[in-house]
Design an enzyme around this catalytic site. Sequence first.
Site, PDB file in Angstrom:
ATOM      1  N   ALA A   1      -4.037  14.125  -2.815  1.00 51.81           N
ATOM      2  CA  ALA A   1      -2.887  14.674  -3.551  1.00 51.81           C
ATOM      3  C   ALA A   1      -1.613  13.967  -3.126  1.00 51.81           C
ATOM      4  O   ALA A   1      -0.609  14.594  -2.783  1.00 51.81           O
ATOM      5  CB  ALA A   1      -2.782  16.180  -3.293  1.00 51.81           C
TER       6      ALA A   1
ATOM      7  N   ASN B   1      -5.659   7.389   0.683  1.00 53.50           N
ATOM      8  CA  ASN B   1      -4.929   6.232   1.187  1.00 53.50           C
ATOM      9  C   ASN B   1      -5.876   5.175   1.758  1.00 53.50           C
ATOM     10  O   ASN B   1      -6.922   5.500   2.303  1.00 53.50           O
ATOM     11  CB  ASN B   1      -3.873   6.658   2.209  1.00 53.50           C
ATOM     12  CG  ASN B   1      -4.333   7.796   3.085  1.00 53.50           C
ATOM     13  OD1 ASN B   1      -5.146   8.622   2.684  1.00 53.50           O
ATOM     14  ND2 ASN B   1      -3.846   7.820   4.302  1.00 53.50           N
TER      15      ASN B   1
ATOM     16  N   GLU C   1      -4.034   1.909 -10.492  1.00 52.52           N
ATOM     17  CA  GLU C   1      -2.776   2.545 -10.844  1.00 52.52           C
ATOM     18  C   GLU C   1      -1.670   1.500 -10.859  1.00 52.52           C
ATOM     19  O   GLU C   1      -1.503   0.753  -9.907  1.00 52.52           O
ATOM     20  CB  GLU C   1      -2.464   3.609  -9.791  1.00 52.52           C
ATOM     21  CG  GLU C   1      -1.328   4.498 -10.196  1.00 52.52           C
ATOM     22  CD  GLU C   1      -1.487   4.976 -11.624  1.00 52.52           C
ATOM     23  OE1 GLU C   1      -2.313   5.857 -11.850  1.00 52.52           O
ATOM     24  OE2 GLU C   1      -0.795   4.457 -12.525  1.00 52.52           O
TER      25      GLU C   1
ATOM     26  N   GLU D   1       6.721   3.891  -7.902  1.00 51.13           N
ATOM     27  CA  GLU D   1       7.360   5.107  -7.428  1.00 51.13           C
ATOM     28  C   GLU D   1       8.826   5.129  -7.875  1.00 51.13           C
ATOM     29  O   GLU D   1       9.459   4.083  -7.985  1.00 51.13           O
ATOM     30  CB  GLU D   1       7.220   5.207  -5.911  1.00 51.13           C
ATOM     31  CG  GLU D   1       5.784   5.509  -5.540  1.00 51.13           C
ATOM     32  CD  GLU D   1       5.520   5.425  -4.050  1.00 51.13           C
ATOM     33  OE1 GLU D   1       6.437   5.700  -3.260  1.00 51.13           O
ATOM     34  OE2 GLU D   1       4.389   5.071  -3.689  1.00 51.13           O
TER      35      GLU D   1
ATOM     36  N   LYS E   1      -5.478  -5.742 -10.331  1.00 53.88           N
ATOM     37  CA  LYS E   1      -4.484  -4.928  -9.633  1.00 53.88           C
ATOM     38  C   LYS E   1      -3.845  -5.734  -8.498  1.00 53.88           C
ATOM     39  O   LYS E   1      -2.618  -5.778  -8.350  1.00 53.88           O
ATOM     40  CB  LYS E   1      -5.149  -3.663  -9.100  1.00 53.88           C
ATOM     41  CG  LYS E   1      -4.371  -2.911  -8.065  1.00 53.88           C
ATOM     42  CD  LYS E   1      -3.213  -2.133  -8.660  1.00 53.88           C
ATOM     43  CE  LYS E   1      -2.405  -1.476  -7.581  1.00 53.88           C
ATOM     44  NZ  LYS E   1      -2.004  -0.144  -7.819  1.00 53.88           N
TER      45      LYS E   1
ATOM     46  N   SER F   1      17.491  -9.757  -5.777  1.00 50.30           N
ATOM     47  CA  SER F   1      17.399 -10.066  -4.361  1.00 50.30           C
ATOM     48  C   SER F   1      17.675  -8.809  -3.536  1.00 50.30           C
ATOM     49  O   SER F   1      18.463  -7.963  -3.920  1.00 50.30           O
ATOM     50  CB  SER F   1      18.406 -11.154  -4.030  1.00 50.30           C
ATOM     51  OG  SER F   1      18.267 -11.509  -2.688  1.00 50.30           O
TER      52      SER F   1
ATOM     53  N   CYS G   1       2.159  -0.767  -1.527  1.00 52.97           N
ATOM     54  CA  CYS G   1       1.218  -1.654  -2.230  1.00 52.97           C
ATOM     55  C   CYS G   1       1.396  -3.151  -1.982  1.00 52.97           C
ATOM     56  O   CYS G   1       0.426  -3.848  -1.704  1.00 52.97           O
ATOM     57  CB  CYS G   1       1.301  -1.407  -3.728  1.00 52.97           C
ATOM     58  SG  CYS G   1       0.392   0.050  -4.227  1.00 52.97           S
ATOM     59  N   PHE G   2       2.624  -3.632  -2.116  1.00 55.74           N
ATOM     60  CA  PHE G   2       2.796  -5.093  -2.164  1.00 55.74           C
ATOM     61  C   PHE G   2       2.190  -5.793  -0.952  1.00 55.74           C
ATOM     62  O   PHE G   2       1.352  -6.684  -1.071  1.00 55.74           O
ATOM     63  CB  PHE G   2       4.282  -5.448  -2.269  1.00 55.74           C
ATOM     64  CG  PHE G   2       4.855  -5.332  -3.654  1.00 55.74           C
ATOM     65  CD1 PHE G   2       4.095  -4.819  -4.696  1.00 55.74           C
ATOM     66  CD2 PHE G   2       6.153  -5.735  -3.924  1.00 55.74           C
ATOM     67  CE1 PHE G   2       4.613  -4.705  -5.975  1.00 55.74           C
ATOM     68  CE2 PHE G   2       6.683  -5.636  -5.193  1.00 55.74           C
ATOM     69  CZ  PHE G   2       5.932  -5.119  -6.216  1.00 55.74           C
TER      70      PHE G   2
HETATM   71  C1  UDX Z   1       4.418  -1.415  -7.008  1.00 52.74           C
HETATM   72  C2  UDX Z   1       4.042  -1.933  -8.404  1.00 52.74           C
HETATM   73  O1  UDX Z   1       5.230  -2.169  -9.161  1.00 52.74           O
HETATM   74  C3  UDX Z   1       3.148  -0.929  -9.106  1.00 52.74           C
HETATM   75  O2  UDX Z   1       2.715  -1.438 -10.361  1.00 52.74           O
HETATM   76  C4  UDX Z   1       1.937  -0.648  -8.229  1.00 52.74           C
HETATM   77  O3  UDX Z   1       1.127   0.335  -8.806  1.00 52.74           O
HETATM   78  C5  UDX Z   1       2.361  -0.193  -6.840  1.00 52.74           C
HETATM   79  O4  UDX Z   1       3.253  -1.149  -6.267  1.00 52.74           O
HETATM   80  P1  UDX Z   1       6.158   0.350  -6.045  1.00 52.74           P
HETATM   81  O5  UDX Z   1       5.755  -0.191  -4.711  1.00 52.74           O
HETATM   82  O6  UDX Z   1       6.157   1.824  -6.233  1.00 52.74           O
HETATM   83  O7  UDX Z   1       5.186  -0.233  -7.166  1.00 52.74           O
HETATM   84  O8  UDX Z   1       7.630  -0.134  -6.396  1.00 52.74           O
HETATM   85  P2  UDX Z   1       8.270  -1.467  -7.031  1.00 52.74           P
HETATM   86  O9  UDX Z   1       9.263  -1.036  -8.041  1.00 52.74           O
HETATM   87  O10 UDX Z   1       7.263  -2.431  -7.456  1.00 52.74           O
HETATM   88  O11 UDX Z   1       9.111  -2.061  -5.806  1.00 52.74           O
HETATM   89  C6  UDX Z   1       8.499  -2.594  -4.652  1.00 52.74           C
HETATM   90  C7  UDX Z   1       9.538  -3.124  -3.697  1.00 52.74           C
HETATM   91  O12 UDX Z   1      10.145  -4.316  -4.201  1.00 52.74           O
HETATM   92  C8  UDX Z   1      10.679  -2.160  -3.399  1.00 52.74           C
HETATM   93  O13 UDX Z   1      11.001  -2.191  -2.037  1.00 52.74           O
HETATM   94  C9  UDX Z   1      11.829  -2.706  -4.223  1.00 52.74           C
HETATM   95  O14 UDX Z   1      13.075  -2.369  -3.688  1.00 52.74           O
HETATM   96  C10 UDX Z   1      11.557  -4.199  -4.145  1.00 52.74           C
HETATM   97  N1  UDX Z   1      12.133  -4.958  -5.279  1.00 52.74           N
HETATM   98  C11 UDX Z   1      11.679  -4.743  -6.541  1.00 52.74           C
HETATM   99  C12 UDX Z   1      13.121  -5.900  -5.029  1.00 52.74           C
HETATM  100  O15 UDX Z   1      13.530  -6.106  -3.891  1.00 52.74           O
HETATM  101  N2  UDX Z   1      13.620  -6.606  -6.086  1.00 52.74           N
HETATM  102  C13 UDX Z   1      13.210  -6.426  -7.370  1.00 52.74           C
HETATM  103  O16 UDX Z   1      13.719  -7.115  -8.268  1.00 52.74           O
HETATM  104  C14 UDX Z   1      12.200  -5.452  -7.608  1.00 52.74           C
HETATM  105  P1  ADP Z   2      -1.235   7.147  -2.208  1.00 51.38           P
HETATM  106  O1  ADP Z   2       0.121   6.496  -2.261  1.00 51.38           O
HETATM  107  O2  ADP Z   2      -2.345   6.149  -2.351  1.00 51.38           O
HETATM  108  O3  ADP Z   2      -1.361   8.301  -3.138  1.00 51.38           O
HETATM  109  P2  ADP Z   2      -0.952   9.026   0.013  1.00 51.38           P
HETATM  110  O4  ADP Z   2      -1.043   8.778   1.477  1.00 51.38           O
HETATM  111  O5  ADP Z   2       0.333   9.506  -0.569  1.00 51.38           O
HETATM  112  O6  ADP Z   2      -1.432   7.677  -0.707  1.00 51.38           O
HETATM  113  O7  ADP Z   2      -2.055  10.094  -0.422  1.00 51.38           O
HETATM  114  C1  ADP Z   2      -3.386  10.039  -0.037  1.00 51.38           C
HETATM  115  C2  ADP Z   2      -3.863  11.465   0.240  1.00 51.38           C
HETATM  116  O8  ADP Z   2      -5.288  11.441   0.418  1.00 51.38           O
HETATM  117  C3  ADP Z   2      -3.299  12.112   1.495  1.00 51.38           C
HETATM  118  O9  ADP Z   2      -2.618  13.305   1.161  1.00 51.38           O
HETATM  119  C4  ADP Z   2      -4.544  12.400   2.392  1.00 51.38           C
HETATM  120  O10 ADP Z   2      -4.452  13.608   3.098  1.00 51.38           O
HETATM  121  C5  ADP Z   2      -5.639  12.459   1.338  1.00 51.38           C
HETATM  122  N1  ADP Z   2      -6.998  12.201   1.884  1.00 51.38           N
HETATM  123  C6  ADP Z   2      -7.398  11.178   2.660  1.00 51.38           C
HETATM  124  N2  ADP Z   2      -8.725  11.265   2.926  1.00 51.38           N
HETATM  125  C7  ADP Z   2      -9.180  12.380   2.286  1.00 51.38           C
HETATM  126  C8  ADP Z   2     -10.466  13.008   2.162  1.00 51.38           C
HETATM  127  N3  ADP Z   2     -11.545  12.492   2.744  1.00 51.38           N
HETATM  128  N4  ADP Z   2     -10.559  14.137   1.436  1.00 51.38           N
HETATM  129  C9  ADP Z   2      -9.448  14.660   0.818  1.00 51.38           C
HETATM  130  N5  ADP Z   2      -8.221  14.105   0.899  1.00 51.38           N
HETATM  131  C10 ADP Z   2      -8.075  12.986   1.625  1.00 51.38           C
END
Ligand code: UDX
Ligand code: ADP
Length: 464
Positions: A11, A92, A162, A166, A222, A270, A278-279
Amino acid sequence: MKIKNICCIGAGYVGGPTMAVIAQKCPEINVTVVDINDQRIAAWNDEDVENIPIYEPGLSAVVQEARGRNLFFSTDVDAAIDKADMIFISVNTPTKTYGIGKGMAADLKFIELCARQIARVSKDDKIVVEKSTLPVRTAEALKNILDNTGNGVNYQILSNPEFLAEGTAVDDLMNPDRVLIGGDIETPVGKEAVEALVDVYAHWVPRERLLTTNVWSSELSKLTANAFLAQRVSSINAMSELCEKTGADVNEVSKAVGMDSRIGSKFLKSSVGFGGSCFQKDILNLVYISKSFGLHEVADYWEQVILMNDHQKRRFAAKIVQTLFNTVSGKKIALLGWAFKKDTNDTRESAAIYVADYLLNEQAEIVVYDPKVSTEQIYTDLDYLNSRSSEENRARAKVVNTPYEATKDSHAVAILTEWDEFKDLDWQKVYDEMLKPAFLFDGRRLLQRETKEAIGFEFYAIGS
Ligand code: UDX
Ligand code: ADP
């Protein structure tokens, strides 16, 4: 095949918003989100919907509409698995901190635990959907565990990465550029599973944006998408340093370059460095996979994106020290922003953590203000680096509730997250209450140089 019951394990930032939107858009499907973290589940169930554990614009309204109707949050993982026809895994997958692949490979232990739990509990056929970002060929490992430890039931494994970012998650989920569904499309049962998930998304996503591929293409897409996006940020950040030396302005360069329709304007801003869950993780995964296939040039190519990002964070912190007459020892430095970007309370891999750590190593006293990140989270992030004792982190880093408490009596202010509210601070008041010369470092190109210099600030912005 019509899906009636969905279970999502995890969650978090991915599982929570994704399931909330699925539940809102598909009122006839029951969606249960489960997690082992009972505090997190309690927060999702909080009567006051503003207290849900993830800050994401627009999310509380979606949760409000669906919760209790066909969206449920629970810690009873077994019951939800048992009831579901389709199980999303959204746990995670952090970078390994030990053993083989330390600092590079994804740690799949949470995924494996989920697979074993699904295998133990399931009594009828299930579609299992990988939602967490995973290295290529994880689906295969999942299938292996399920088939070899299960009760003889059949599993179809789908990859549905995904792409939400965020801070804009709800909008990204409502209007995705594309939804990618990888499955065993060569076989009739595999195809049927893919179609079942396509039908879920087709409730609100136009069919032409629903892309079906084989599992490995989906998994690799991805990683590729995130690597390309991160590469753009590192590319413009590389230019920011050159701009500072040559008198060019990185915003002007970025605009000029981005207007080329072949290049496009997004992800060319910049910054003090990219963060987020993720990155870095995805690129490290890519590097690790490439190395494991002996593709050293490919690995080195992508690794450079990370090295550039590390350099950018370090360079910004070093610039602060150097500008403050080569020492910040005992000086109070205000850090505005801790989240890795605006409109989220997520701090994973945030550049702010590394800048703070660098300054603390230089014996600075730091004071942090972020509108959405909790004090506890900030200390957890600092402690995680293991650079000093947790007592020392608490003594030398303070967290405050207003920006003005942070900036008062400080030698320097650094903007580390581009929160809108920082644009509209009473900068005259900030200046008046600071020590002089008053240094202002803009790590996000958020502020207007002219107005800040007119007030009297010594102003530095990335890339100019
Ligand atoms: C990213 C991907 O965009 C998304 O598709 C994937 O599912 C998860 O990873 P996220 O990490 O939530 O999403 O945010 P994103 O908007 O991509 O920004 C990542 C980082 O890059 C942030 O720290 C942001 O500040 C930075 N960033 C982004 C820059 O510094 N410059 C930019 O022009 C864009
Ligand atoms: P993401 O950004 O990928 O959603 P998060 O850390 O926000 O990552 O969320 C992952 C969630 O998965 C956490 O809340 C964690 O407690 C939960 N989790 C991890 N392992 C298990 C498991 N075996 N069963 C149920 N929940 C789990």
